[in-house]
Design an enzyme around this catalytic site. Structure first.
Site, PDB file in Angstrom:
ATOM      1  N   LYS A  23       0.822  -1.070   0.121  1.00  0.00           N
ATOM      2  CA  LYS A  23       0.009  -0.168  -0.229  1.00  0.00           C
ATOM      3  C   LYS A  23       0.843   1.237   0.023  1.00  0.00           C
ATOM      4  CE  LYS A  23      -2.414  -0.768   3.836  1.00  0.00           C
ATOM      5  NZ  LYS A  23      -1.709  -1.582   4.204  1.00  0.00           N
ATOM      6  N   ARG A  98     -11.383   1.743   9.405  1.00  0.00           N
ATOM      7  CA  ARG A  98     -11.166   0.196   9.545  1.00  0.00           C
ATOM      8  C   ARG A  98     -12.378  -0.695   9.714  1.00  0.00           C
ATOM      9  NH1 ARG A  98      -5.763  -0.572  10.393  1.00  0.00           N
ATOM     10  NH2 ARG A  98      -4.271   0.925  10.536  1.00  0.00           N
ATOM     11  N   ARG A 137      11.711 -10.812   5.215  1.00  0.00           N
ATOM     12  CA  ARG A 137      12.392  -9.556   5.113  1.00  0.00           C
ATOM     13  C   ARG A 137      13.448  -9.149   6.003  1.00  0.00           C
ATOM     14  NH1 ARG A 137       6.952  -5.425   4.524  1.00  0.00           N
ATOM     15  NH2 ARG A 137       7.041  -5.957   6.798  1.00  0.00           N
ATOM     16  N   ARG A 171      12.643  -6.857  11.613  1.00  0.00           N
ATOM     17  CA  ARG A 171      11.369  -6.150  12.623  1.00  0.00           C
ATOM     18  C   ARG A 171      11.119  -7.439  13.373  1.00  0.00           C
ATOM     19  NH1 ARG A 171       7.165  -2.713   9.488  1.00  0.00           N
ATOM     20  NH2 ARG A 171       5.748  -3.441  11.331  1.00  0.00           N
ATOM     21  N   ARG A 182      -1.738 -11.154  12.000  1.00  0.00           N
ATOM     22  CA  ARG A 182      -2.099  -9.961  11.650  1.00  0.00           C
ATOM     23  C   ARG A 182      -2.864 -10.130  10.466  1.00  0.00           C
ATOM     24  NH1 ARG A 182       3.908  -7.673  10.865  1.00  0.00           N
ATOM     25  NH2 ARG A 182       2.718  -5.850   9.847  1.00  0.00           N
TER      26      ARG A 182
END
Length: 227
Positions: A23, A98, A137, A171, A182
């Site tokens: 996004k 949301r 990542r 992260r 998530r």
């Protein structure tokens, strides 16, 4: 919208998509190409607090008390931001609404300003692939260059291509279990929004599992119609 109409009613686009769907990358490309302004809830809150607006002061008090900022305050901050000069060509809402309650409140706000949702764009992804994409990542600790276990590793193992740094970091929430959680939460939260905007006839779906350029092209076609 035609040019004359667009001068008085800037485009309002909503970008829906789970973590890692791209996004942010796509929104930045749309900003550059169409002159739109990306508005994320977090950035809106921080800017309002920093500016010391009435709504910003209320948000600051709530956040300092360790509580969640109410929908009413977020809507008030969004109302102020939509009135800014730089939103003349339109905005991309990222992270808001949301919930359907927030979506209904947004509709009321836009009705007050003579605007409407031109398109709610859902970036569709495959959960299993997204877990692999996000959990793999990592970045160079020195320059921030991004890498991936499967898709992009340094040419020389353990050495950053960009700055030759040898320290890398991940992260804490970029692990498979957290990412899966998530994604599950996102779908549960967003499913009602998909139905809401589909019912309004403004929902657009894009396959976000392809390459960045292809996704950008599909998004560009939708935005061009709105602008």
């Amino acid at each position: 919208m035609d040019g004359a109409t667009n001068m008085t009613t800037p485009a309002v686009l909503i970008l829906l998509g789970p973590p890692g769907a791209g996004k942010g990358t796509q929104a930045r490309m749309l900003e550059e190409k169409f002159g739109l302004v990306q508005l994320s809830t977090g950035d809106l809150l921080r800017a309002a607090v920093a500016a010391g607006t009435e709504a910003g002061k209320k948000a600051k008090a709530v956040m300092e008390a360790g509580q969640l900022v109410s929908d009413d305050i977020v809507i008030a901050i969004l109302r102020d931001r939509l009135a800014a000069d730089d939103t003349g060509k339109g905005v991309i809402l990222d992270g808001f609404p949301r919930t359907t309650v927030q979506a209904e409140a947004l509709d009321v706000l836009l009705e007050e300003t003579g605007q409407k949702i031109d398109a709610a764009i859902s970036l569709e992804v495959e959960d299993a692939a997204m877990v692999t994409r996000i959990s793999g990542r990592y970045t160079c600790a020195d320059c921030g260059e991004g890498y991936h276990d499967s898709f992009k590793q340094p040419e020389e193992a353990g050495v950053c291509d960009k700055c030759q740094g040898t320290e890398f970091k991940r992260r804490a929430d970029d692990n498979a279990e957290t990412v899966a959680s998530r994604l599950k939460a996102y779908h549960a939260q967003t499913a009602p929004l998909i139905a809401y905007y589909d019912g309004q006839g403004v929902l657009k779906r894009i396959d976000a599992m392809g390459d960045i350029g292809g996704i950008a092209g599909s998004l560009g076609e939708i935005v061009a119609e709105a602008c």
